[in-house]
Design a protein around this motif. Structure first.
Motif, mmCIF file in Angstrom:
data_model
loop_
_atom_site.group_PDB
_atom_site.id
_atom_site.type_symbol
_atom_site.label_atom_id
_atom_site.label_comp_id
_atom_site.label_asym_id
_atom_site.label_seq_id
_atom_site.Cartn_x
_atom_site.Cartn_y
_atom_site.Cartn_z
ATOM 1 N N THR A 43 -24.678 -19.353 28.693
ATOM 2 C CA THR A 43 -25.101 -17.959 28.544
ATOM 3 C C THR A 43 -25.642 -17.447 29.873
ATOM 4 O OG1 THR A 43 -27.354 -18.569 27.883
ATOM 5 C CG2 THR A 43 -25.713 -18.330 26.128
ATOM 6 N N LEU A 44 -25.773 -16.135 29.974
ATOM 7 C CA LEU A 44 -26.359 -15.532 31.163
ATOM 8 C C LEU A 44 -27.244 -14.359 30.758
ATOM 9 C CD1 LEU A 44 -23.950 -13.105 32.960
ATOM 10 C CD2 LEU A 44 -23.201 -14.318 30.912
ATOM 11 N N GLN A 45 -28.108 -13.965 31.685
ATOM 12 C CA GLN A 45 -29.058 -12.888 31.431
ATOM 13 C C GLN A 45 -28.641 -11.659 32.228
ATOM 14 O OE1 GLN A 45 -31.534 -13.829 29.353
ATOM 15 N NE2 GLN A 45 -32.632 -11.906 29.188
ATOM 16 N N LEU A 46 -28.494 -10.514 31.561
ATOM 17 C CA LEU A 46 -28.185 -9.239 32.205
ATOM 18 C C LEU A 46 -29.419 -8.349 32.141
ATOM 19 C CD1 LEU A 46 -26.329 -6.960 33.352
ATOM 20 C CD2 LEU A 46 -25.688 -6.469 30.965
ATOM 21 N N SER A 47 -29.789 -7.789 33.286
ATOM 22 C CA SER A 47 -30.921 -6.857 33.359
ATOM 23 C C SER A 47 -30.403 -5.501 33.821
ATOM 24 C CB SER A 47 -31.984 -7.366 34.338
ATOM 25 O OG SER A 47 -32.464 -8.638 33.958
ATOM 26 N N VAL A 48 -30.820 -4.452 33.140
ATOM 27 C CA VAL A 48 -30.454 -3.076 33.495
ATOM 28 C C VAL A 48 -31.745 -2.287 33.629
ATOM 29 C CG1 VAL A 48 -29.166 -1.017 32.854
ATOM 30 C CG2 VAL A 48 -28.276 -3.281 32.237
ATOM 31 N N ARG A 49 -31.965 -1.680 34.804
ATOM 32 C CA ARG A 49 -33.230 -1.002 35.072
ATOM 33 C C ARG A 49 -32.991 0.413 35.581
ATOM 34 N NH1 ARG A 49 -35.843 -4.526 38.508
ATOM 35 N NH2 ARG A 49 -34.882 -3.567 40.323
ATOM 36 N N ILE A 50 -33.799 1.357 35.089
ATOM 37 C CA ILE A 50 -33.807 2.729 35.584
ATOM 38 C C ILE A 50 -35.208 3.041 36.086
ATOM 39 C CG2 ILE A 50 -34.360 3.804 33.343
ATOM 40 C CD1 ILE A 50 -32.417 6.083 34.190
ATOM 41 N N LEU A 96 -26.392 -12.793 27.049
ATOM 42 C CA LEU A 96 -24.951 -12.680 26.818
ATOM 43 C C LEU A 96 -24.285 -14.043 26.803
ATOM 44 C CD1 LEU A 96 -24.124 -9.737 29.287
ATOM 45 C CD2 LEU A 96 -24.823 -9.586 26.880
ATOM 46 N N ALA A 97 -23.241 -14.147 25.986
ATOM 47 C CA ALA A 97 -22.390 -15.337 25.949
ATOM 48 C C ALA A 97 -20.946 -14.884 26.139
ATOM 49 C CB ALA A 97 -22.535 -16.079 24.624
ATOM 50 N N PRO A 98 -20.212 -15.428 27.129
ATOM 51 C CA PRO A 98 -18.833 -14.993 27.368
ATOM 52 C C PRO A 98 -17.911 -15.388 26.217
ATOM 53 C CG PRO A 98 -19.362 -16.879 28.736
ATOM 54 C CD PRO A 98 -20.638 -16.472 28.073
ATOM 55 N N LYS A 99 -16.914 -14.550 25.947
ATOM 56 C CA LYS A 99 -15.980 -14.806 24.863
ATOM 57 C C LYS A 99 -14.746 -15.570 25.318
ATOM 58 C CE LYS A 99 -17.130 -10.795 21.953
ATOM 59 N NZ LYS A 99 -16.594 -9.556 21.327
ATOM 60 N N LEU A 160 -32.341 -29.691 33.739
ATOM 61 C CA LEU A 160 -32.865 -30.390 32.562
ATOM 62 C C LEU A 160 -32.181 -29.804 31.341
ATOM 63 C CD1 LEU A 160 -34.767 -32.158 30.917
ATOM 64 C CD2 LEU A 160 -36.518 -30.379 31.142
ATOM 65 N N ASN A 161 -31.442 -30.642 30.623
ATOM 66 C CA ASN A 161 -30.729 -30.230 29.414
ATOM 67 C C ASN A 161 -31.440 -30.819 28.200
ATOM 68 O OD1 ASN A 161 -27.879 -29.241 30.696
ATOM 69 N ND2 ASN A 161 -28.631 -31.055 31.762
ATOM 70 N N SER A 162 -31.709 -29.998 27.213
ATOM 71 C CA SER A 162 -32.394 -30.496 26.017
ATOM 72 C C SER A 162 -31.899 -29.746 24.780
ATOM 73 C CB SER A 162 -33.910 -30.318 26.152
ATOM 74 O OG SER A 162 -34.564 -30.770 24.988
ATOM 75 N N GLN A 188 -33.491 -20.270 33.128
ATOM 76 C CA GLN A 188 -33.179 -20.923 31.859
ATOM 77 C C GLN A 188 -31.996 -20.225 31.203
ATOM 78 O OE1 GLN A 188 -36.492 -21.699 29.203
ATOM 79 N NE2 GLN A 188 -37.963 -21.638 30.880
ATOM 80 N N TYR A 189 -31.148 -21.025 30.572
ATOM 81 C CA TYR A 189 -30.013 -20.481 29.825
ATOM 82 C C TYR A 189 -29.574 -21.533 28.817
ATOM 83 C CZ TYR A 189 -27.482 -23.214 33.378
ATOM 84 O OH TYR A 189 -27.040 -24.215 34.207
ATOM 85 N N ASP A 190 -28.578 -21.208 28.019
ATOM 86 C CA ASP A 190 -28.054 -22.117 26.996
ATOM 87 C C ASP A 190 -26.636 -22.545 27.350
ATOM 88 O OD1 ASP A 190 -30.396 -21.717 25.609
ATOM 89 O OD2 ASP A 190 -29.550 -20.201 24.262
ATOM 90 N N ARG A 191 -26.244 -23.737 26.888
ATOM 91 C CA ARG A 191 -24.874 -24.195 27.061
ATOM 92 C C ARG A 191 -24.505 -25.094 25.879
ATOM 93 N NH1 ARG A 191 -24.814 -28.462 32.053
ATOM 94 N NH2 ARG A 191 -22.569 -28.287 31.601
ATOM 95 N N LEU A 192 -23.192 -25.178 25.607
ATOM 96 C CA LEU A 192 -22.679 -26.045 24.559
ATOM 97 C C LEU A 192 -22.101 -27.305 25.188
ATOM 98 C CD1 LEU A 192 -20.859 -23.523 22.194
ATOM 99 C CD2 LEU A 192 -22.962 -24.768 21.712
ATOM 100 N N VAL A 193 -22.504 -28.471 24.723
ATOM 101 C CA VAL A 193 -21.985 -29.751 25.191
ATOM 102 C C VAL A 193 -21.492 -30.520 23.966
ATOM 103 C CG1 VAL A 193 -22.496 -31.893 26.391
ATOM 104 C CG2 VAL A 193 -23.587 -29.754 27.119
ATOM 105 N N GLN A 194 -20.159 -30.682 23.867
ATOM 106 C CA GLN A 194 -19.533 -31.378 22.733
ATOM 107 C C GLN A 194 -20.031 -30.806 21.400
ATOM 108 O OE1 GLN A 194 -20.342 -35.546 23.443
ATOM 109 N NE2 GLN A 194 -18.638 -35.742 24.885
ATOM 110 N N GLY A 195 -20.042 -29.483 21.351
ATOM 111 C CA GLY A 195 -20.419 -28.816 20.104
ATOM 112 C C GLY A 195 -21.909 -28.684 19.880
ATOM 113 N N ARG A 196 -22.744 -29.254 20.731
ATOM 114 C CA ARG A 196 -24.198 -29.156 20.571
ATOM 115 C C ARG A 196 -24.738 -28.129 21.575
ATOM 116 N NH1 ARG A 196 -27.048 -34.847 20.966
ATOM 117 N NH2 ARG A 196 -28.780 -33.558 20.215
#
Length: 577
Positions: A43-50, A96-99, A160-162, A188-196
């Motif tokens: 996943t990634l983080q998008l910031s939009v600022r005005i 966000l998570a890419p499709k 560090l992956n947990s 920090q972000y999230d990722r899938l490793v072998q379905g986890r």
């Protein structure tokens, strides 16, 4: 009173013009991400600022749904005051998570009349399973290359992956012998490793080896507590755990022997370009043209990039400005943009050649030396406007004995030959406006004649009205020298020269450049050169010996007055060829 009224009108018109020229205080919408390269399972983080308070509405984030899943959205507002100036902003954070894999694009958003820029995102396939990823948590270290040259940029990332919640995370910053280490970022972000799904805490560093041989990055140790919380890195404490990433070694090579040490510049990319301040410029004697050089590099700090040298060539004087340097630390390491501007002032007409500009660098991707070059070019210089250059038929000025000129401070370079009548408008617009207002005020007070100091006059004699205007003009010159305002001194000197040395009813003024070119007195010549160089070279006003210049002008004035009493014909000329 008439001139005072003109001064007020000029002030109003000037302020309106500056308001129109100044950038509109429009709101700005900015979008940025925590990283541009992700795997399909991350996943990634998008910031939009005005830069304003947005109480109602928001950008159309549904445009993202073509390529991304929006996992979460939050909004925050900020209001602060810095040195009495209030600043406010509203910021939206999107998880966000890419499709799909490939080159994706975060679209441009529009809100309250402002528009953000598009952002490219590169999505790669799921990496191969990492050893130990069947565990609930593990630490890994990634180095982008295991063979590099001295001072070549290395990227080191510790992750560090947990898959379970951890709290009280502790670790030691990366330090190395014989290498410079700079922290880029932590996120920090999230990722899938072998379905986890794993929560990832990542710290990134840029490393510059300083010595050839083997560079060892030691094992990295983190500690944390298991948590009963459900979200990674929660706050509930439990049993303490230790996570270790194995050490890695880098082979560091010496620079190639055929490259001098002062030309060693290892980069992943370099772009060199130029532009002219007026598009396709028209060169003319005495008129300045701004040449802008832009250098963009990746892979080295700005301090290691030597400034560009543009030498003076016959017929052209070069006046460098202070360079503008932008240095960014990104996920790809150092990105440097340096903008250099040079004022070019032709002093003779005809075809003149600008020498080539070359910069050698080492391509760390292709492992070879490259040459960035702006080739030499021939420019056509037109004659000066409004007349010819001074000729050798003008008479001479008496040589007046004077004390030795004291040199300026080191930052003021002395001009060694003639310069044209020029202004670097982009840097002196405010000074010019203030000077014009001051002149109008002075005219209202003294009822002096209007003078344009930007035309050429081949020769001068004693002024027919010097008896009424000359004392007032000289008094203004004395006041300008006392104020140490170099631009005011220059204008006042031209006004005095005009009041003292014009032929008959001529309205063409004396130029400072003619005085520099033709005066015999070496002391006065040097002081006048220093005056122009100090104004247009960016030197501090207090460094210029204004009192010494005034002393020289007084001697000149006295000498010319004495010559006038001894002759029935006009004064002896100011200049020689």
């Amino acid at each position: 009173m008439k001139y005072a009224g003109y001064a007020k009108i000029f002030l109003i018109v000037t302020m309106l013009a500056l308001a129109l020229v100044s950038p509109a205080q429009a709101e700005t919408l900015t979008a940025f991400v925590d990283r541009n390269k992700v795997a399909i399972d991350e996943t990634l983080q998008l910031s939009v600022r005005i830069d304003s308070q947005a109480f109602f509405g928001k950008p159309e984030f549904s445009l993202l749904e073509q390529d991304f899943d929006i996992l979460g959205t939050s909004q925050s507002r900020q209001l602060r005051s810095i040195n009495g100036k209030s600043e406010s902003s509203t910021q939206w954070e999107l998880h966000l998570a890419p499709k799909r894999e490939g080159q994706l694009k975060i679209p441009s958003f529009e809100f309250k009349g402002a528009r953000s820029q598009e952002i490219d995102i590169r999505v790669s396939a799921v990496p191969q399973a990492t050893a130990g990823n069947d565990r609930d948590y593990y630490l890994e270290m990634e180095v982008d290359k295991h063979r590099a040259y001295v001072q070549e940029q290395l990227l080191v990332r510790i992750r560090l992956n947990s898959s379970i919640a951890l709290t009280g995370l502790q670790g030691t910053p990366l330090t190395l012998d014989n290498a410079k280490v700079i922290k880029i970022d932590e996120k920090q972000y999230d990722r899938l490793v072998q379905g986890r799904r794993f929560g990832v805490y990542e710290v990134s560093y840029v490393v510059f080896p300083q010595k050839s041989g083997t560079l060892t990055i030691p094992e990295q140790l983190f500690s944390a507590h298991k948590s009963v919380g459900r979200s990674a890195f929660g706050r509930s404490s439990g049993p303490k755990v230790r996570l270790i990433a194995a050490a890695q070694s880098i082979e560091v090579l010496s620079p190639p022997s055929n490259i001098p040490a002062n030309q060693w510049l290892p980069l992943s990319s370099l772009e060199l370009s130029q532009s002219w301040g007026q598009g396709q410029p028209q060169f003319r004697v005495g008129e300045p043209i701004t040449r802008t050089l832009k250098l963009k590099t990746q892979g080295v700090e700005a301090a290691f990039i030597a400034p560009t040298k543009m030498i003076n060539v016959p017929g052209i004087r070069v006046y460098p400005e202070q360079p503008e340097v932008e240095e960014l630390l990104t996920e790809s390491g150092y990105e440097v943009t340096r903008t250099e501007r040079f004022g070019l002032v032709p002093s003779q007409a005809g075809a003149l050649q600008l020498p080539a500009i070359q910069l050698r660098w080492w391509d760390t991707t292709a492992k070879r030396e490259r040459l960035a070059e702006l080739p030499a070019e021939v420019i056509q210089v037109l004659p000066a406007r409004g007349g010819s250059q001074p000729t050798a038929t003008a008479p001479t000025i008496p040589v007046v004995a004077a004390p030795k000129v004291e040199p300026l401070k080191e930052q003021v370079a002395l001009a060694s030959d003639s310069t044209g009548n020029w202004l670097l408008w982009s840097n002196l617009i405010w000074a010019a406006v203030c000077a014009l207002l001051a002149l109008l005020w002075w005219r209202a007070k003294r009822h002096a004649a209007v003078v344009d100091p930007d035309q050429n006059s081949p020769s001068m004699t004693a002024s027919s009205n010097g008896g009424t205007q000359e004392p007032l003009a000289f008094k203004a010159l004395e006041q300008a020298c006392a104020s140490a305002d170099l631009l005011a001194i220059r204008v006042a000197l031209l006004r005095w020269l005009h009041s003292r040395f014009v032929s008959g009813n001529a309205v063409t003024p004396v130029t400072l450049e003619q005085l520099i070119l033709e005066t015999v007195d070496p002391t006065l010549k040097e002081l006048l050169r220093q005056l122009d160089k100090s104004i247009y070279g960016g030197a501090a006003s207090e460094a210029y010996p204004a009192k010494q210049l005034l002393q020289q002008i007084r001697l000149l004035r006295k000498s010319v007055a004495s010559s006038t009493q001894q002759q029935s014909n006009p004064l002896p000329g100011l200049y020689v060829g």
